[in-house]
Scaffold this motif. Sequence first.
Motif, mmCIF file in Angstrom:
data_model
loop_
_atom_site.group_PDB
_atom_site.id
_atom_site.type_symbol
_atom_site.label_atom_id
_atom_site.label_comp_id
_atom_site.label_asym_id
_atom_site.label_seq_id
_atom_site.Cartn_x
_atom_site.Cartn_y
_atom_site.Cartn_z
ATOM 1 N N ASP A 142 9.969 56.012 31.095
ATOM 2 C CA ASP A 142 11.263 55.471 31.541
ATOM 3 C C ASP A 142 12.058 56.521 32.311
ATOM 4 O O ASP A 142 13.147 56.919 31.914
ATOM 5 C CB ASP A 142 12.089 54.965 30.345
ATOM 6 N N TYR A 143 11.491 56.935 33.420
ATOM 7 C CA TYR A 143 12.109 57.988 34.230
ATOM 8 C C TYR A 143 13.467 57.549 34.754
ATOM 9 O O TYR A 143 13.622 56.459 35.303
ATOM 10 C CB TYR A 143 11.174 58.329 35.388
ATOM 11 N N ASN A 144 14.456 58.398 34.578
ATOM 12 C CA ASN A 144 15.793 58.124 35.098
ATOM 13 C C ASN A 144 16.009 59.010 36.317
ATOM 14 O O ASN A 144 16.133 60.235 36.207
ATOM 15 C CB ASN A 144 16.828 58.433 34.012
ATOM 16 N N ALA A 145 16.036 58.360 37.487
ATOM 17 C CA ALA A 145 16.059 59.125 38.730
ATOM 18 C C ALA A 145 17.371 59.891 38.914
ATOM 19 O O ALA A 145 17.399 60.950 39.539
ATOM 20 C CB ALA A 145 15.815 58.206 39.921
ATOM 21 N N GLU A 146 18.497 59.352 38.370
ATOM 22 C CA GLU A 146 19.774 60.039 38.567
ATOM 23 C C GLU A 146 19.868 61.303 37.731
ATOM 24 O O GLU A 146 20.255 62.354 38.216
ATOM 25 C CB GLU A 146 20.947 59.110 38.221
ATOM 26 N N ASN A 147 19.516 61.147 36.481
ATOM 27 C CA ASN A 147 19.519 62.330 35.640
ATOM 28 C C ASN A 147 18.246 62.339 34.804
ATOM 29 O O ASN A 147 18.097 61.548 33.883
ATOM 30 C CB ASN A 147 20.756 62.345 34.732
ATOM 31 N N ILE A 148 17.381 63.242 35.154
ATOM 32 C CA ILE A 148 16.064 63.271 34.535
ATOM 33 C C ILE A 148 16.158 63.391 33.021
ATOM 34 O O ILE A 148 15.331 62.860 32.281
ATOM 35 C CB ILE A 148 15.230 64.421 35.158
ATOM 36 N N LEU A 149 17.239 64.054 32.546
ATOM 37 C CA LEU A 149 17.368 64.270 31.104
ATOM 38 C C LEU A 149 17.684 62.981 30.351
ATOM 39 O O LEU A 149 17.545 62.925 29.132
ATOM 40 C CB LEU A 149 18.443 65.322 30.827
ATOM 41 N N ASN A 150 18.123 61.938 31.093
ATOM 42 C CA ASN A 150 18.384 60.653 30.442
ATOM 43 C C ASN A 150 17.136 59.788 30.317
ATOM 44 O O ASN A 150 17.203 58.674 29.819
ATOM 45 C CB ASN A 150 19.453 59.869 31.222
ATOM 46 N N SER A 151 16.018 60.306 30.773
ATOM 47 C CA SER A 151 14.775 59.533 30.643
ATOM 48 C C SER A 151 14.418 59.407 29.172
ATOM 49 O O SER A 151 14.849 60.206 28.329
ATOM 50 C CB SER A 151 13.636 60.239 31.377
ATOM 51 N N GLN A 152 13.617 58.381 28.893
ATOM 52 C CA GLN A 152 13.241 58.114 27.500
ATOM 53 C C GLN A 152 12.497 59.305 26.875
ATOM 54 O O GLN A 152 12.912 59.841 25.866
ATOM 55 C CB GLN A 152 12.379 56.845 27.474
ATOM 56 N N SER A 153 11.409 59.699 27.510
ATOM 57 C CA SER A 153 10.647 60.849 27.016
ATOM 58 C C SER A 153 10.137 61.626 28.217
ATOM 59 O O SER A 153 9.630 61.040 29.167
ATOM 60 C CB SER A 153 9.475 60.378 26.161
ATOM 61 N N LEU A 154 10.285 62.931 28.188
ATOM 62 C CA LEU A 154 9.982 63.734 29.370
ATOM 63 C C LEU A 154 8.492 64.018 29.539
ATOM 64 O O LEU A 154 8.069 64.512 30.574
ATOM 65 C CB LEU A 154 10.753 65.053 29.299
ATOM 66 N N GLY A 155 7.724 63.738 28.532
ATOM 67 C CA GLY A 155 6.290 64.043 28.619
ATOM 68 C C GLY A 155 6.016 65.433 28.098
ATOM 69 O O GLY A 155 6.866 66.326 28.175
ATOM 70 N N ILE A 156 4.814 65.629 27.581
ATOM 71 C CA ILE A 156 4.509 66.859 26.847
ATOM 72 C C ILE A 156 4.602 68.099 27.736
ATOM 73 O O ILE A 156 5.075 69.156 27.304
ATOM 74 C CB ILE A 156 3.125 66.759 26.155
ATOM 75 N N ILE A 157 4.213 67.979 29.008
ATOM 76 C CA ILE A 157 4.263 69.165 29.874
ATOM 77 C C ILE A 157 5.706 69.617 30.065
ATOM 78 O O ILE A 157 6.035 70.804 29.939
ATOM 79 C CB ILE A 157 3.594 68.863 31.234
ATOM 80 N N ASN A 158 6.593 68.649 30.332
ATOM 81 C CA ASN A 158 8.000 69.002 30.480
ATOM 82 C C ASN A 158 8.586 69.532 29.176
ATOM 83 O O ASN A 158 9.431 70.435 29.190
ATOM 84 C CB ASN A 158 8.806 67.792 30.968
ATOM 85 N N ASN A 159 8.137 68.981 28.044
ATOM 86 C CA ASN A 159 8.585 69.506 26.750
ATOM 87 C C ASN A 159 8.225 70.981 26.616
ATOM 88 O O ASN A 159 9.035 71.798 26.178
ATOM 89 C CB ASN A 159 7.940 68.728 25.594
ATOM 90 N N VAL A 160 6.995 71.307 27.013
ATOM 91 C CA VAL A 160 6.563 72.702 26.927
ATOM 92 C C VAL A 160 7.389 73.572 27.865
ATOM 93 O O VAL A 160 7.826 74.671 27.504
ATOM 94 C CB VAL A 160 5.052 72.811 27.258
ATOM 95 N N ILE A 161 7.637 73.054 29.080
ATOM 96 C CA ILE A 161 8.447 73.817 30.039
ATOM 97 C C ILE A 161 9.836 74.078 29.474
ATOM 98 O O ILE A 161 10.361 75.189 29.554
ATOM 99 C CB ILE A 161 8.520 73.057 31.385
ATOM 100 N N GLN A 162 10.431 73.039 28.865
ATOM 101 C CA GLN A 162 11.757 73.204 28.262
ATOM 102 C C GLN A 162 11.711 74.215 27.123
ATOM 103 O O GLN A 162 12.622 75.017 26.957
ATOM 104 C CB GLN A 162 12.265 71.866 27.732
ATOM 105 N N PHE A 163 10.643 74.161 26.353
ATOM 106 C CA PHE A 163 10.490 75.073 25.223
ATOM 107 C C PHE A 163 10.560 76.524 25.698
ATOM 108 O O PHE A 163 11.124 77.390 25.044
ATOM 109 C CB PHE A 163 9.159 74.797 24.518
ATOM 110 N N PHE A 164 9.989 76.789 26.866
ATOM 111 C CA PHE A 164 10.028 78.140 27.410
ATOM 112 C C PHE A 164 11.249 78.376 28.294
ATOM 113 O O PHE A 164 11.308 79.334 29.044
ATOM 114 C CB PHE A 164 8.745 78.444 28.186
ATOM 115 N N GLY A 165 12.214 77.462 28.242
ATOM 116 C CA GLY A 165 13.481 77.672 28.932
ATOM 117 C C GLY A 165 13.516 77.190 30.367
ATOM 118 O O GLY A 165 14.464 77.508 31.097
ATOM 119 N N GLY A 166 12.517 76.436 30.812
ATOM 120 C CA GLY A 166 12.510 75.945 32.184
ATOM 121 C C GLY A 166 13.169 74.580 32.308
ATOM 122 O O GLY A 166 13.601 73.999 31.309
ATOM 123 N N ASN A 167 13.257 74.089 33.543
ATOM 124 C CA ASN A 167 13.833 72.770 33.770
ATOM 125 C C ASN A 167 12.743 71.731 33.964
ATOM 126 O O ASN A 167 11.764 71.992 34.662
ATOM 127 C CB ASN A 167 14.727 72.784 35.017
#
Lengths: 299, 316
Positions: B137-162
């Motif tokens: 459920d990608y939210n084009a206006e604000n990516i953080l409002n998407s339902q789930s970012l997916g595991i790769i993005n979760n890992v990126i966030q875990f290491f402090g990335g966007n």
Amino acid sequence: MSNVINSNSVMQAKDIHMISTGQKVRRILAKTGTYAFLLVMALIVLFPFYWMIISSLKELSEYRQAIPTFWPQKVMWGNYSKAFSQANLGDLFMNTLYVGVVSTILSLVITVLSAFAFARLEFKGKETLFGALLATMMLPGELFTITNYITVSDLGWMHTFTALIVPFLVSVFYIYLLRQNFMQIPNELYLAAKVDGTTDLKYLWKVMIPLALPTLISITILKMMGAWNSYIWPKLVANDAEHQMITNGLRNAFTDVSGQADIPVQMAAVAIVSAPLFMVFLFLRKYIMQGVSRSGIKG
Amino acid sequence: MVESKHQWKAWLYLLPAIVLLLVFTVYPIFNTVRISLLEEYGAMAEMGLDEGEYFNFGLGNYEKVLQYKDFILCLKNTAILCVATVPISTILALLIAVALNSIKPLQKTLQTIFFLPYVTNSIAIGMVFAAMFNIVDYNAENILNSQSLGIINNVIQFFGGNPISWINQGSSYMANITVMIVYIVWNALPFKILILLGGLQSINKQYYDAAKVDGTPKWRVLTRVTVPLLSPMLAYVIITGFIGGFKEYSSIVGIFGDKMGPAHDPGLLNTMVGFVYDSIEKDRQGLASAAALILFGIILVVTLINNYVIKKRVHY
């Protein structure tokens, strides 16, 4: 002269002794670093498989959670039966098995006969012919596909298993592989068999095939894996329901890659399609790795 | 060796192979060249006209292909994927092979793990990678409002990335290509590790003993002893890597489906092989043949350049 060398090596031995504790620490650090690197890489290599399996067992609502879970809270075996019926995997499996088995058997017969002729018999133009065959290995398959597509449709083979099997029966690479293997069998055996009045075919069956069995097994595995993983050619010539191969069926059943798709069911289907490959790998690893590395080093 | 009266027998054994090769390998080589030179071939066959009377011989198909925007895009995609994945996967495979070769416990287990991606279906596992990069459920206006970012993005966030939209609606070309590079490298590693490890294991231990006695540092041993002695295998994996790279197709189907691109821009990631198959399906055999021959030409040139470099650089 020998004195100089002697005193030199004595000094070195002393040096080694002196710095041994420092070196020991460094060696342990290097070993730890090596293992750490390998384990991290192994985790990266394995992660997609792990993710495939746990996702395939999750409930859709759990899969969609913002914070991912690393083990399914509720194990949904039902995803597998859903995937099986949704992608019609049973029929796809039978189609693929049929194409795989028939093409492997025919291909083995053709390969054995040709490799035998090239390895054991004398005839005019043998070297030239073999060289010409090897030369075709350099050409990319796409070059053949266009004409073969026209040929297959002119022959009326569109949407038949024949179109999936016949064009790929001869592999110059397998002939080459088996010929090399046959040539290692001493010629004296053949001549002795000839003196005893053994026919060529009997000799082939009783002596050469048993001795070349590992290569034949490698060829069988690679050929079956080829059928299991084929996608492009079947998509062109036989993408109808009755003849669809498993990879095409899998891709067609789940076209929605990025929308609201039911990913757990999709992953279950992927796991089902991947499982036979892993089984083969688990039990016949030696033959696969041999076949692959031999295709590499001898060339 | 064997009397000449058996000559006919040899030909009998070879008959099935030769007949099939003549029909499905030798004839296609000449016919594909011929079709590539027949202008408007596809259209004529469709109209039921005998091409023998109406065709024009010429380089029209080649001109058309090279002017085709789609083809240039395919050429660009293929080249980018090749240039990016071959060095990355070769260096990684070399490091892994050297590390594997230097350990004893766990060596066999790790070797098996590293070979695992080889025995996969590149379309099936591509779907797993797509799921890992996919945003639910990608939210084009604000990516953080998407339902789930997916595991790769979760890992990126875990290491402090966007988090980034990798393959979803509105994802950038760079993001798409990055996903493809990751997947292709993952896929290309096992073969390269297998070949390089085989090469390493056949290197004479004496070279390393000599280096040890001289107290040569590790990285220097790698660059001055291992790599030169391994150069034939390195050359081999690089050449096959380039050839495989120029024929990239099914890995993209695995991730993006047969639209060969993200939903908002189908065909964005199409490759040369993809172009050939698209043209066949659209009954433009002339264009397909010309494109396939251009692909063959590129592979030939790359192989020749590689062979030339190898002659100069490969030791022993």
